[in-house]
Design an enzyme around this catalytic site. Structure first.
Site, PDB file in Angstrom:
ATOM      1  N   THR A 173       1.513  11.895 -12.958  1.00  0.00           N
ATOM      2  CA  THR A 173       1.770  10.612 -12.742  1.00  0.00           C
ATOM      3  C   THR A 173       2.705  10.094 -13.774  1.00  0.00           C
ATOM      4  O   THR A 173       2.608  10.421 -14.953  1.00  0.00           O
ATOM      5  CB  THR A 173       0.801   9.591 -12.409  1.00  0.00           C
ATOM      6  OG1 THR A 173       0.092   9.248 -13.585  1.00  0.00           O
ATOM      7  CG2 THR A 173      -0.143   9.746 -11.329  1.00  0.00           C
ATOM      8  N   GLU A 316      -0.431  10.997  -6.155  1.00  0.00           N
ATOM      9  CA  GLU A 316      -1.857  11.167  -5.965  1.00  0.00           C
ATOM     10  C   GLU A 316      -2.088  11.374  -4.372  1.00  0.00           C
ATOM     11  O   GLU A 316      -3.002  11.901  -3.964  1.00  0.00           O
ATOM     12  CB  GLU A 316      -2.541   9.822  -6.156  1.00  0.00           C
ATOM     13  CG  GLU A 316      -2.931   9.712  -7.767  1.00  0.00           C
ATOM     14  CD  GLU A 316      -1.733   8.881  -8.095  1.00  0.00           C
ATOM     15  OE1 GLU A 316      -0.832   8.818  -7.875  1.00  0.00           O
ATOM     16  OE2 GLU A 316      -2.056   8.180  -9.391  1.00  0.00           O
ATOM     17  N   LYS A 424      -0.391 -14.495  -9.433  1.00  0.00           N
ATOM     18  CA  LYS A 424      -1.567 -15.247  -9.080  1.00  0.00           C
ATOM     19  C   LYS A 424      -1.340 -16.718  -9.148  1.00  0.00           C
ATOM     20  O   LYS A 424      -1.714 -17.205 -10.409  1.00  0.00           O
ATOM     21  CB  LYS A 424      -3.000 -14.814  -9.493  1.00  0.00           C
ATOM     22  CG  LYS A 424      -3.128 -13.193  -8.878  1.00  0.00           C
ATOM     23  CD  LYS A 424      -4.721 -12.667  -9.087  1.00  0.00           C
ATOM     24  CE  LYS A 424      -4.507 -11.313  -8.374  1.00  0.00           C
ATOM     25  NZ  LYS A 424      -5.698 -10.534  -8.920  1.00  0.00           N
ATOM     26  N   TRP A 429      -1.583 -14.980  -3.707  1.00  0.00           N
ATOM     27  CA  TRP A 429      -0.837 -14.142  -4.466  1.00  0.00           C
ATOM     28  C   TRP A 429       0.665 -14.280  -3.837  1.00  0.00           C
ATOM     29  O   TRP A 429       1.366 -14.423  -2.758  1.00  0.00           O
ATOM     30  CB  TRP A 429      -1.284 -12.541  -3.677  1.00  0.00           C
ATOM     31  CG  TRP A 429      -2.691 -12.341  -4.403  1.00  0.00           C
ATOM     32  CD1 TRP A 429      -3.340 -13.185  -4.929  1.00  0.00           C
ATOM     33  CD2 TRP A 429      -3.036 -11.154  -3.851  1.00  0.00           C
ATOM     34  NE1 TRP A 429      -4.571 -12.464  -5.210  1.00  0.00           N
ATOM     35  CE2 TRP A 429      -4.395 -11.131  -4.641  1.00  0.00           C
ATOM     36  CE3 TRP A 429      -2.744  -9.971  -3.254  1.00  0.00           C
ATOM     37  CZ2 TRP A 429      -5.420 -10.215  -4.566  1.00  0.00           C
ATOM     38  CZ3 TRP A 429      -3.791  -8.945  -3.179  1.00  0.00           C
ATOM     39  CH2 TRP A 429      -4.961  -9.003  -3.753  1.00  0.00           C
TER      40      TRP A 429
HETATM   41  P1  AMP Z   1       4.990   7.820  -7.971  1.00  0.00           P
HETATM   42  O1  AMP Z   1       3.541   8.569  -8.077  1.00  0.00           O
HETATM   43  O2  AMP Z   1       5.789   8.017  -9.189  1.00  0.00           O
HETATM   44  O3  AMP Z   1       5.709   8.433  -6.700  1.00  0.00           O
HETATM   45  O4  AMP Z   1       5.038   6.557  -7.465  1.00  0.00           O
HETATM   46  C1  AMP Z   1       4.202   5.917  -6.473  1.00  0.00           C
HETATM   47  C2  AMP Z   1       4.391   4.513  -6.223  1.00  0.00           C
HETATM   48  O5  AMP Z   1       5.767   4.046  -5.767  1.00  0.00           O
HETATM   49  C3  AMP Z   1       3.558   3.909  -5.050  1.00  0.00           C
HETATM   50  O6  AMP Z   1       2.225   3.710  -5.532  1.00  0.00           O
HETATM   51  C4  AMP Z   1       4.389   2.703  -4.707  1.00  0.00           C
HETATM   52  O7  AMP Z   1       4.073   1.552  -5.513  1.00  0.00           O
HETATM   53  C5  AMP Z   1       5.791   2.969  -5.020  1.00  0.00           C
HETATM   54  N1  AMP Z   1       6.419   3.460  -3.565  1.00  0.00           N
HETATM   55  C6  AMP Z   1       6.300   4.616  -3.053  1.00  0.00           C
HETATM   56  N2  AMP Z   1       7.177   4.683  -1.847  1.00  0.00           N
HETATM   57  C7  AMP Z   1       7.316   3.109  -1.679  1.00  0.00           C
HETATM   58  C8  AMP Z   1       8.093   2.473  -0.748  1.00  0.00           C
HETATM   59  N3  AMP Z   1       8.756   3.390   0.395  1.00  0.00           N
HETATM   60  N4  AMP Z   1       8.261   1.370  -0.883  1.00  0.00           N
HETATM   61  C9  AMP Z   1       7.743   0.530  -1.842  1.00  0.00           C
HETATM   62  N5  AMP Z   1       6.997   1.258  -2.964  1.00  0.00           N
HETATM   63  C10 AMP Z   1       6.954   2.560  -2.718  1.00  0.00           C
END
Ligand code: AMP
Length: 527
Positions: A173, A316, A424, A429
């Site tokens: 990640t 994940e 918050k 929120w």
């Molecule tokens: P990563 O593991 O680097 O791909 O990041 C995942 C995170 O990207 C998710 O937990 C979200 O917070 C954000 N994310 C992925 N797709 C979207 C989407 N379509 N809209 C908003 N946030 C997203």
């Protein structure tokens, strides 16, 4: 008692064998950074992947060993994936945009034995070589060495058999806090994820598709497209660079039907179109995800007759978890109502279960108005991070995504924020993402970040940090005036500050931790 059906382990090499058998001549094209183009097909990839598997065994690599790649998207990268997985190895894709300390940490943590890399990343390799403790072999993808490695082998090789629960790929990640964490995909989870991606309610792929994954192969396995494509018999087109003009040209030349990328990729695409470029004529679908896609962008695709498939997921979740899918009454809906749905992060396909909970873990209703922490479970969702000594899920297998979301009565999911970014205020929120999206709709605003700062009465109140567009002198009052039309009055930022630039992670997301640290002693004038 066992059932009466066959043992047929869901192993990744079966995807490639299927494509080589049933869709042998569907093409795999790479436009390299130097402008060269190479072409092969699924039969060619299957042959070369077997040769690469032989070459790895010749180097003494054993099943379970980690083979790292530091590379952009191209055919040799694909061959390395399938060859490694076919001999029982684990592909570890490394994001070259990570900082040196992270690059050092993840390769050592993964225990990588081989590194395959693009020559453009030679400076990274030279810098990090003395700090990487487990890598024994360094092989450049784009010089004669890689080809010679393949040429020396016969390709007469049978894939290593094993369990469908064996690992096949390791992705870390990007991590906005602490060290990156490794997610170890399995053969089974990867095949199920690929089957899901091809379904009509996700990407609806078939052998009539030609796919250009603009999303890098080092970002959550290019959203699994290199596995979904052979399953569907689709052609694959790669570009080693992400230049919008090159991408558009390639999409036109190769009749690409599906392009996949993060929102910034599509912003650059439209900039290119606006500067006189043409919309690729065969393009019928794009996927966008990684962060929320702006409404104006989705509207533009819709108006062009190109289906904008908005996806949500994370490393994940392999990564695709939810996707835009038109509802039964789609054709009767007004364009604005359609856009409302597309702006959300999609519907829930079979195999994925979602719920939202409050801070005490109590499940919240799917009423489209209460937001909560988004939790997910399913066969392609992480259970335990690589090398961790405890599970990352609760007793009922729920994984807490760290996202805050609404679940709507029509079954769609809408991300409203990251849990740690939510502001918050007086026990309620405020979505920092909604504030930011509304702010970038204001003329003169290039980028905006909303963070919570301490307030004696409300606990936290929003502070908006804004980067102006070049040449703009947009004022705080103008931005507040614009925001008033888009968010509730009590959501309006208490103050707006202007900066030259905002901090980002290696995958281009706002780095709020750094921003919060910078403004941690900020005193709101009214407070
Ligand atoms: P990563 O593991 O680097 O791909 O990041 C995942 C995170 O990207 C998710 O937990 C979200 O917070 C954000 N994310 C992925 N797709 C979207 C989407 N379509 N809209 C908003 N946030 C997203």
């Amino acid at each position: 008692m066992l059932g009466g059906m066959q043992d047929f382990e869901l192993r990744v090499p079966r995807l490639l064998d299927h494509a080589a058998r049933e869709h042998a001549t569907r093409r795999i094209v790479t436009r390299w950074a130097d402008g060269r183009e190479t072409r092969t097909d699924w039969a060619g990839i299957a042959r070369d992947a077997r040769r690469f598997a032989q070459a790895l065994e010749g180097l003494g690599i054993a099943p379970g060993d980690r083979i790292a790649t530091l590379a952009m998207n191209h055919t040799n990268h694909l061959i390395a994936w399938y060859g490694t997985i076919g001999m029982g190895g684990v592909v570890h894709t490394i994001n070259p945009r990570l900082f040196d300390d992270q690059l050092e940490y993840i390769a050592n943590h993964a225990g990588d034995r081989v590194l395959l890399y693009d020559k453009t990343f030679q400076p990274i390799v030279d810098r990090l070589k003395p700090r990487w403790t487990s890598i024994e072999h360094f092989i450049a993808f784009d010089d004669a060495g890689f080809e010679a490695l393949l040429d020396a082998e016969s390709g007469d090789y049978a894939w290593r058999e094993g369990s469908e629960r064996d690992p096949c790929m390791l992705c870390y990640t990007s991590g906005t806090t602490g060290n990156p964490k490794g997610v170890l995909y399995e053969h089974r989870s990867t095949v199920l994820h690929a089957m899901n991606a091809t379904q009509p309610w996700v990407l609806g792929l078939s052998s009539r598709d030609t796919i250009l994954p603009i999303v890098p192969m080092f970002h959550a396995a290019a959203w699994g497209l290199p596995f979904a494509a052979p399953l569907a018999g689709a052609a694959l087109v790669f570009s080693q660079t992400n230049d919008a003009a090159v991408l558009c040209d390639l999409m036109t030349a190769e009749n690409v039907t599906l392009g996949s990328g993060v929102p910034t990729v599509w912003l650059a695409f439209f900039q290119h179109i606006d500067a006189g470029g043409t919309v690729p004529p065969a393009l019928k679908q794009i996927t966008v995800g990684g962060s929320a896609a702006p409404r104006a962008m989705l509207a533009r695709f819709l108006d062009l007759g190109i289906k904008p498939t908005h996806l949500w997921g994370m490393t994940e979740t392999s990564p695709v978890a939810t996707a835009f899918a038109p509802r039964p009454d789609w054709d009767e809906m007004h364009r604005d109502a359609q856009l409302d749905v597309i702006c959300r992060q999609g519907a829930i396909p079979f195999g994925i279960e979602l719920r939202i909970v409050d801070d005490d873990g109590r499940e919240l209703p799917r009423d489209g108005s209460v937001s909560g922490r988004l939790q997910v479970r399913g066969p392609w969702i992480v259970k335990r991070y690589f090398g961790a000594d405890a599970d990352a899920v609760d007793a009922d297998s729920w994984f807490d995504t760290g996202d805050v979301a609404l679940l709507h009565p029509d079954g769609t999911m809408q991300i409203t924020d990251r849990a740690k970014d939510v502001i918050k205020s007086g026990g309620e929120w405020i979505s920092s993402v909604d504030l930011e999206n509304a702010a970038v709709g204001c003329p003169g605003v290039a980028e905006a970040a909303a963070i919570g700062v301490a307030h004696p009465r409300w606990d936290e109140r929003p502070l908006l940090v804004v980067v102006r567009k070049p040449g703009s002198d947009v004022t705080a009052d103008a931005i507040l005036g614009h925001l008033s039309g888009h968010v509730a009055k009590w959501w309006l930022p208490d103050e707006i500050v202007f900066v030259e630039e905002l901090p980002h992670t290696a995958t281009g997301k706002l780095l709020k931790t750094v921003l919060r640290e910078r403004f941690k002693d900020y005193r709101l004038h009214a407070a």
